[in-house]
Design a protein around this motif. Structure first.
Motif, PDB file in Angstrom:
ATOM      1  N   TYR A  32       0.828  -1.206   0.000  1.00 40.21           N
ATOM      2  CA  TYR A  32       0.000   0.000   0.000  1.00 40.21           C
ATOM      3  C   TYR A  32       0.865   1.260   0.000  1.00 40.21           C
ATOM      4  N   SER A  33       1.953   1.239   0.767  1.00 45.00           N
ATOM      5  CA  SER A  33       2.853   2.395   0.846  1.00 45.00           C
ATOM      6  C   SER A  33       3.515   2.667  -0.498  1.00 45.00           C
ATOM      7  N   MET A  34       3.792   1.602  -1.254  1.00 43.89           N
ATOM      8  CA  MET A  34       4.361   1.776  -2.594  1.00 43.89           C
ATOM      9  C   MET A  34       3.361   2.466  -3.512  1.00 43.89           C
ATOM     10  N   PHE A  35       2.087   2.095  -3.400  1.00 46.88           N
ATOM     11  CA  PHE A  35       1.054   2.757  -4.205  1.00 46.88           C
ATOM     12  C   PHE A  35       0.896   4.213  -3.783  1.00 46.88           C
ATOM     13  N   TYR A  36       0.891   4.457  -2.483  1.00 47.43           N
ATOM     14  CA  TYR A  36       0.700   5.807  -1.952  1.00 47.43           C
ATOM     15  C   TYR A  36       1.808   6.749  -2.406  1.00 47.43           C
ATOM     16  N   LEU A  37       3.028   6.226  -2.516  1.00 49.25           N
ATOM     17  CA  LEU A  37       4.186   7.056  -2.873  1.00 49.25           C
ATOM     18  C   LEU A  37       4.706   6.761  -4.277  1.00 49.25           C
ATOM     19  N   LYS A  38       3.853   6.239  -5.145  1.00 53.52           N
ATOM     20  CA  LYS A  38       4.329   5.798  -6.456  1.00 53.52           C
ATOM     21  C   LYS A  38       4.968   6.934  -7.257  1.00 53.52           C
ATOM     22  N   ASP A  39       4.423   8.137  -7.165  1.00 54.05           N
ATOM     23  CA  ASP A  39       4.995   9.272  -7.905  1.00 54.05           C
ATOM     24  C   ASP A  39       6.385   9.626  -7.379  1.00 54.05           C
ATOM     25  N   GLU A  40       6.548   9.623  -6.063  1.00 55.17           N
ATOM     26  CA  GLU A  40       7.846   9.930  -5.463  1.00 55.17           C
ATOM     27  C   GLU A  40       8.860   8.819  -5.736  1.00 55.17           C
ATOM     28  N   LEU A  41       8.413   7.586  -5.757  1.00 57.78           N
ATOM     29  CA  LEU A  41       9.320   6.467  -6.037  1.00 57.78           C
ATOM     30  C   LEU A  41       9.809   6.509  -7.483  1.00 57.78           C
ATOM     31  N   ILE A  42       8.935   6.946  -8.396  1.00 59.50           N
ATOM     32  CA  ILE A  42       9.322   7.045  -9.799  1.00 59.50           C
ATOM     33  C   ILE A  42      10.251   8.237 -10.022  1.00 59.50           C
ATOM     34  N   GLU A  43       9.938   9.345  -9.372  1.00 64.80           N
ATOM     35  CA  GLU A  43      10.725  10.571  -9.545  1.00 64.80           C
ATOM     36  C   GLU A  43      11.069  11.162  -8.170  1.00 64.80           C
ATOM     37  N   PRO A  44      12.139  10.674  -7.523  1.00 60.03           N
ATOM     38  CA  PRO A  44      12.503  11.179  -6.191  1.00 60.03           C
ATOM     39  C   PRO A  44      12.780  12.681  -6.215  1.00 60.03           C
ATOM     40  N   GLY A  45      12.253  13.368  -5.222  1.00 57.42           N
ATOM     41  CA  GLY A  45      12.484  14.796  -5.095  1.00 57.42           C
ATOM     42  C   GLY A  45      11.530  15.670  -5.883  1.00 57.42           C
ATOM     43  N   ARG A  46      10.499  15.090  -6.496  1.00 56.63           N
ATOM     44  CA  ARG A  46       9.576  15.871  -7.326  1.00 56.63           C
ATOM     45  C   ARG A  46       8.796  16.892  -6.500  1.00 56.63           C
ATOM     46  N   SER A  47       8.609  16.640  -5.199  1.00 53.72           N
ATOM     47  CA  SER A  47       7.853  17.562  -4.350  1.00 53.72           C
ATOM     48  C   SER A  47       8.708  18.690  -3.799  1.00 53.72           C
ATOM     49  N   ASN A  48      10.044  18.544  -3.918  1.00 55.23           N
ATOM     50  CA  ASN A  48      10.943  19.549  -3.350  1.00 55.23           C
ATOM     51  C   ASN A  48      11.012  20.775  -4.254  1.00 55.23           C
ATOM     52  N   SER A  49      10.902  21.945  -3.660  1.00 54.00           N
ATOM     53  CA  SER A  49      10.986  23.188  -4.423  1.00 54.00           C
ATOM     54  C   SER A  49      12.435  23.624  -4.628  1.00 54.00           C
ATOM     55  N   CYS A  50      13.357  23.070  -3.823  1.00 55.65           N
ATOM     56  CA  CYS A  50      14.775  23.400  -3.943  1.00 55.65           C
ATOM     57  C   CYS A  50      15.599  22.267  -3.349  1.00 55.65           C
ATOM     58  N   THR A  51      16.906  22.313  -3.561  1.00 54.86           N
ATOM     59  CA  THR A  51      17.808  21.282  -3.053  1.00 54.86           C
ATOM     60  C   THR A  51      18.136  21.557  -1.585  1.00 54.86           C
ATOM     61  N   GLY A  52      17.914  20.542  -0.742  1.00 58.43           N
ATOM     62  CA  GLY A  52      18.198  20.711   0.682  1.00 58.43           C
ATOM     63  C   GLY A  52      16.959  20.612   1.545  1.00 58.43           C
ATOM     64  N   GLU A  53      15.844  20.211   0.967  1.00 62.50           N
ATOM     65  CA  GLU A  53      14.632  20.009   1.755  1.00 62.50           C
ATOM     66  C   GLU A  53      14.052  18.635   1.445  1.00 62.50           C
ATOM     67  N   CYS A  54      13.190  18.174   2.341  1.00 57.11           N
ATOM     68  CA  CYS A  54      12.516  16.890   2.149  1.00 57.11           C
ATOM     69  C   CYS A  54      11.035  17.095   2.432  1.00 57.11           C
ATOM     70  N   THR A  55      10.257  17.227   1.396  1.00 60.86           N
ATOM     71  CA  THR A  55       8.822  17.451   1.537  1.00 60.86           C
ATOM     72  C   THR A  55       8.056  16.375   0.786  1.00 60.86           C
TER      73      THR A  55
END
Length: 326
Positions: free
Chosen positions: A159-182
């Motif tokens: 279930y967690s893989m489905f929930y985070l499928k976008d982040e797993l495919i493209e790590p860091g896609r939610s980050n607006s800059c380098t140095g954060e984890c959102t």
């Protein structure tokens, strides 16, 4: 001026894409981290005591305690990994990279959801023990409990893989800059998670506990009315006092669960970005549930207090200590 600007960046050599360092007063950081570190430490110690107790003493190898052991493992991981990483994420630049950020988010989703699944299993176990005690031993066994625990952790891993499928495919896609984890979840997946991880489990837990509460109250009234055992067996199955106490403990466990989890899911309805100060508060309230669970056991389970005494005094190191009656 440019040198001062670079000093404020997490990665000075990445001038155009680097995040700024969090601006926090040192006294605020020290106080908040001290409190949260203490909560994290208490969470780890108490849940570790539960894990050692149930694992060591064979008398505690019951189906109910197997489920409590699984819940303690998930709560232990919250205190050991999730709380410290959440403190780091909110007080410093994220230097661990996008891959570690995704792994952290995955760990959060998996462990917390597994905790919810364990509470559902405990509710089902208590429902059968209270509402159908005559068939409890045939329906629930230690082997079945272990199998259910494994299936619970496996299901929420997928279930967690489905929930985070976008982040797993493209790590860091939610980050607006380098140095954060959102982590930013779209409304479709967020709504689905709200239903599957909160509304559906809470509905099951409340319905089961209402039925448990009705039977427990009927049992208590029957005992106070001095109804004979033979009559009682036809009206309301005779329930052990330990099961009634376990039902009360489950009730408190559910109340604490709702108090800690409701703010998080209510916040998720109005905000998708979990990087603000308010988000940090609801996340830690979410995590504090893992510290309160073992405190509930300590208050209501005599075997837990006795097991702690054996562990602290190192009696468990003696030969044959696992066979001792608590």
């Amino acid at each position: 001026m440019e040198i001062q600007h670079r000093a404020e960046l997490c990665f000075p050599h990445l001038l155009n894409i680097s995040c700024r360092k969090p601006v926090l007063h040192w006294s605020e950081v020290v106080f908040r981290n001290a409190v949260l570190s203490f909560i994290s430490f208490v969470t780890v110690v108490l849940n570790l005591l539960i894990i050692i107790s149930i694992s060591h003493f064979r008398q505690l190898h019951t189906p109910t305690n197997i489920l409590l052991l699984s819940l303690a493992v998930s709560d232990f991981l919250v205190g050991l990994l999730l709380m410290p990483l959440e403190m780091y994420r909110n007080t410093a630049c994220w230097f661990l990279g996008d891959i570690m950020c995704v792994l952290y988010c995955y760990l959060v989703t998996h462990v917390v959801c597994a905790s919810i699944g364990n509470i559902i299993l405990i509710s089902v176990d208590r429902y059968i023990a209270i509402c159908d005690p005559l068939h409890y031993t045939t329906r629930i066994s230690t082997a079945k409990a272990k199998c259910l625990v494994c299936l619970c952790w496996l299901w929420y891993a997928l279930y967690s893989m489905f929930y985070l499928k976008d982040e797993l495919i493209e790590p860091g896609r939610s980050n607006s800059c380098t140095g954060e984890c959102t982590l930013i979840i779209n409304y479709v997946i967020g709504t689905l998670d709200l239903i599957l991880s909160f509304i559906f489990p809470v509905t099951i837990i409340i319905v089961l506990y209402v039925k448990v509460f009705v039977v427990a109250v009927s049992q208590a009234r029957a005992i106070r009315s001095h109804i004979t055992v033979s009559t009682l067996q036809y009206a309301v199955p005779l329930i052990a006092k330990s099961d009634l106490k376990a039902a009360r403990t489950l009730g408190l466990l559910i109340v604490v669960y709702l108090v800690c989890f409701c703010p998080y899911y209510c916040y998720s309805l109005i905000e998708v970005n979990f990087s603000s100060t308010h988000a940090t508060f609801v996340i830690f309230l979410f995590y504090i549930n893992s510290c309160l669970n073992p405190l509930i056991y300590a208050l209501f389970y005599p075997w837990f207090r006795k097991a702690i005494s054996h562990i602290v005094t190192l009696q468990i190191l003696q030969p044959g200590s696992c066979e001792e009656l608590l």
